[in-house]
Design a protein around this motif. Structure first.
Motif, PDB file in Angstrom:
ATOM      1  N   TRP A 108       0.835  -1.208   0.000  1.00  0.00           N
ATOM      2  CA  TRP A 108       0.000   0.000   0.000  1.00  0.00           C
ATOM      3  C   TRP A 108       0.869   1.258   0.000  1.00  0.00           C
ATOM      4  CZ3 TRP A 108      -1.160   4.515   2.345  1.00  0.00           C
ATOM      5  CH2 TRP A 108      -2.434   5.061   2.127  1.00  0.00           C
ATOM      6  N   ILE A 109       1.819   1.322   0.921  1.00  0.00           N
ATOM      7  CA  ILE A 109       2.665   2.515   1.034  1.00  0.00           C
ATOM      8  C   ILE A 109       3.530   2.686  -0.212  1.00  0.00           C
ATOM      9  CG2 ILE A 109       4.580   3.548   2.326  1.00  0.00           C
ATOM     10  CD1 ILE A 109       3.406   2.244   4.853  1.00  0.00           C
ATOM     11  N   SER A 110       4.090   1.595  -0.707  1.00  0.00           N
ATOM     12  CA  SER A 110       4.946   1.669  -1.894  1.00  0.00           C
ATOM     13  C   SER A 110       4.177   2.175  -3.104  1.00  0.00           C
ATOM     14  CB  SER A 110       5.548   0.291  -2.194  1.00  0.00           C
ATOM     15  OG  SER A 110       6.366  -0.154  -1.134  1.00  0.00           O
ATOM     16  N   ALA A 111       2.926   1.733  -3.248  1.00  0.00           N
ATOM     17  CA  ALA A 111       2.114   2.165  -4.388  1.00  0.00           C
ATOM     18  C   ALA A 111       1.809   3.657  -4.320  1.00  0.00           C
ATOM     19  CB  ALA A 111       0.815   1.364  -4.436  1.00  0.00           C
ATOM     20  N   VAL A 112       1.557   4.160  -3.120  1.00  0.00           N
ATOM     21  CA  VAL A 112       1.286   5.595  -2.961  1.00  0.00           C
ATOM     22  C   VAL A 112       2.511   6.414  -3.357  1.00  0.00           C
ATOM     23  CG1 VAL A 112       0.820   7.428  -1.287  1.00  0.00           C
ATOM     24  CG2 VAL A 112      -0.494   5.296  -1.203  1.00  0.00           C
ATOM     25  N   LEU A 113       3.670   6.059  -2.820  1.00  0.00           N
ATOM     26  CA  LEU A 113       4.884   6.837  -3.086  1.00  0.00           C
ATOM     27  C   LEU A 113       5.414   6.628  -4.501  1.00  0.00           C
ATOM     28  CD1 LEU A 113       6.785   6.575   0.312  1.00  0.00           C
ATOM     29  CD2 LEU A 113       5.407   8.443  -0.573  1.00  0.00           C
ATOM     30  N   ALA A 114       5.020   5.531  -5.134  1.00  0.00           N
ATOM     31  CA  ALA A 114       5.457   5.283  -6.514  1.00  0.00           C
ATOM     32  C   ALA A 114       4.962   6.368  -7.459  1.00  0.00           C
ATOM     33  CB  ALA A 114       4.962   3.914  -6.982  1.00  0.00           C
ATOM     34  N   GLN A 115       3.909   7.084  -7.065  1.00  0.00           N
ATOM     35  CA  GLN A 115       3.380   8.157  -7.907  1.00  0.00           C
ATOM     36  C   GLN A 115       4.385   9.288  -8.092  1.00  0.00           C
ATOM     37  OE1 GLN A 115      -1.178   8.814  -7.189  1.00  0.00           O
ATOM     38  NE2 GLN A 115      -0.259   8.242  -5.237  1.00  0.00           N
ATOM     39  N   ALA A 116       5.322   9.421  -7.155  1.00  0.00           N
ATOM     40  CA  ALA A 116       6.343  10.464  -7.267  1.00  0.00           C
ATOM     41  C   ALA A 116       7.590   9.963  -7.978  1.00  0.00           C
ATOM     42  CB  ALA A 116       6.717  10.987  -5.878  1.00  0.00           C
ATOM     43  N   ARG A 117       7.649   8.670  -8.269  1.00  0.00           N
ATOM     44  CA  ARG A 117       8.831   8.101  -8.917  1.00  0.00           C
ATOM     45  C   ARG A 117       8.675   8.017 -10.430  1.00  0.00           C
ATOM     46  NH1 ARG A 117      12.562   5.463  -6.029  1.00  0.00           N
ATOM     47  NH2 ARG A 117      12.871   3.886  -7.650  1.00  0.00           N
ATOM     48  N   ASP A 118       7.451   8.128 -10.919  1.00  0.00           N
ATOM     49  CA  ASP A 118       7.180   8.075 -12.352  1.00  0.00           C
ATOM     50  C   ASP A 118       6.939   9.498 -12.851  1.00  0.00           C
ATOM     51  OD1 ASP A 118       5.088   8.016 -14.675  1.00  0.00           O
ATOM     52  OD2 ASP A 118       5.956   5.998 -14.668  1.00  0.00           O
ATOM     53  N   ALA A 119       7.707   9.926 -13.850  1.00  0.00           N
ATOM     54  CA  ALA A 119       7.643  11.317 -14.317  1.00  0.00           C
ATOM     55  C   ALA A 119       6.253  11.692 -14.824  1.00  0.00           C
ATOM     56  CB  ALA A 119       8.686  11.543 -15.411  1.00  0.00           C
ATOM     57  N   ASN A 174      -5.766   5.836   9.266  1.00  0.00           N
ATOM     58  CA  ASN A 174      -5.735   7.266   8.968  1.00  0.00           C
ATOM     59  C   ASN A 174      -4.344   7.851   9.214  1.00  0.00           C
ATOM     60  OD1 ASN A 174      -7.259   9.841   8.357  1.00  0.00           O
ATOM     61  ND2 ASN A 174      -6.496  10.332  10.391  1.00  0.00           N
ATOM     62  N   ALA A 175      -3.679   7.403  10.286  1.00  0.00           N
ATOM     63  CA  ALA A 175      -2.333   7.903  10.586  1.00  0.00           C
ATOM     64  C   ALA A 175      -1.354   7.515   9.478  1.00  0.00           C
ATOM     65  CB  ALA A 175      -1.863   7.352  11.931  1.00  0.00           C
ATOM     66  N   ALA A 180       1.872   8.654   4.525  1.00  0.00           N
ATOM     67  CA  ALA A 180       2.224   8.305   3.144  1.00  0.00           C
ATOM     68  C   ALA A 180       1.893   9.440   2.180  1.00  0.00           C
ATOM     69  CB  ALA A 180       1.503   7.021   2.733  1.00  0.00           C
ATOM     70  N   PHE A 181       0.691   9.998   2.291  1.00  0.00           N
ATOM     71  CA  PHE A 181       0.308  11.064   1.367  1.00  0.00           C
ATOM     72  C   PHE A 181       1.010  12.378   1.699  1.00  0.00           C
ATOM     73  CE2 PHE A 181      -2.937   8.157  -0.049  1.00  0.00           C
ATOM     74  CZ  PHE A 181      -3.090   8.493  -1.381  1.00  0.00           C
ATOM     75  N   GLY A 182       1.387  12.554   2.960  1.00  0.00           N
ATOM     76  CA  GLY A 182       2.194  13.723   3.303  1.00  0.00           C
ATOM     77  C   GLY A 182       3.564  13.647   2.656  1.00  0.00           C
ATOM     78  N   ALA A 183       4.166  12.454   2.692  1.00  0.00           N
ATOM     79  CA  ALA A 183       5.466  12.260   2.044  1.00  0.00           C
ATOM     80  C   ALA A 183       5.340  12.427   0.529  1.00  0.00           C
ATOM     81  CB  ALA A 183       6.010  10.872   2.380  1.00  0.00           C
ATOM     82  N   LEU A 184       4.261  11.888  -0.045  1.00  0.00           N
ATOM     83  CA  LEU A 184       4.036  12.038  -1.485  1.00  0.00           C
ATOM     84  C   LEU A 184       3.914  13.511  -1.861  1.00  0.00           C
ATOM     85  CD1 LEU A 184       3.305  10.928  -4.318  1.00  0.00           C
ATOM     86  CD2 LEU A 184       0.918  10.861  -3.545  1.00  0.00           C
TER      87      LEU A 184
END
Length: 240
Positions: A108-119, A174-175, A180-184
């Protein structure tokens, strides 16, 4: 004797065909607006493209836009909802490959942050980070529905995984969502890409919180601990 249904009149058949044609035309117009919005964002890097630029790119008129959307914000909230639903589907596929709660949490977390890894994905997601407060204020119900899809995924994993411990699965979900979305959002605003080590750190942090089984200190115990520490500290900053 079996009853025979009345034949559909020619007028009804013609009306149904006209409605189908109109529906197909409207779908095509909406798809042109969506595709044009993303193209303008990707080409210009503008996180808040004007309606004029979008319609010029789509080669559609202003009345065509207002047939489907009351404002540009309504278009954006629809795109945000669609993006979250696509993300939820991607996460669900990743989770099916995992057998433990910790593994599903990592997915779950990896998929959220992956949005910032793809241009391409980051370029398409950045405008919603920039306008999220405005969209939430204007369309709170729509925001909650799509956000809840992602929260429910997390809460379900936390609740049904024997290797994860939680006294309040929804609060913990929620936490983790906010982390995750804060980091994204941070990476998207700074146009940076999270390193694998960054993702691992966040995943490990969340996993430890849900596998230790320890409860956070209460306010009173934390205050007592702070007071004890303070009384053991000398005025010059040294300790006894």
């Amino acid at each position: 004797m079996a009853s025979v249904s009345a034949p559909v009149s020619a007028a009804h058949r013609r009306a149904d065909r006209s409605l189908a044609d109109r529906h197909a035309g409207y779908v095509a117009e909406i798809e042109r607006i969506i595709d044009a919005t993303y193209r303008v964002i990707e080409r210009t890097g503008n996180v808040d493209p004007t309606m004029r630029d979008i319609l010029r790119e789509a080669q559609l008129s202003t009345p065509a836009f207002y047939r489907h959307f009351r404002s540009k914000d309504e278009l954006f909230v629809m795109l945000l909802d669609d993006g979250r639903r696509r993300l939820a589907s991607s996460i669900a596929r990743r989770m099916t490959r995992e057998t433990t709660g910790a593994g599903k949490l990592r997915a779950w977390i990896s998929a959220v942050l992956a949005q910032a890894r793809d241009a391409t994905v980051s370029a398409r997601t950045r405008p919603f980070v920039a306008s999220i407060d405005r969209l939430v204020e204007r369309y709170p119900a729509e925001h909650r529905v799509s956000e809840q899809l992602l929260l429910d995924q997390l809460a379900d994993v936390i609740t049904n995984s024997p290797d994860l411990v939680s006294a309040d699965a929804l609060a913990d979900a929620n936490a983790i969502y906010q982390l995750a979305f804060g980091a994204l959002a941070w990476h998207l605003r700074n146009r940076s890409s999270p390193r694998p080590a960054d993702i691992d750190h966040l995943v490990d942090f969340a996993t430890r919180a849900l596998t230790t089984g320890s409860l956070p200190a209460t306010k009173s115990s934390a205050t007592k601990s702070s007071a004890t520490k303070s009384s053991a500290t000398k005025p010059n900053g040294g300790t006894t």
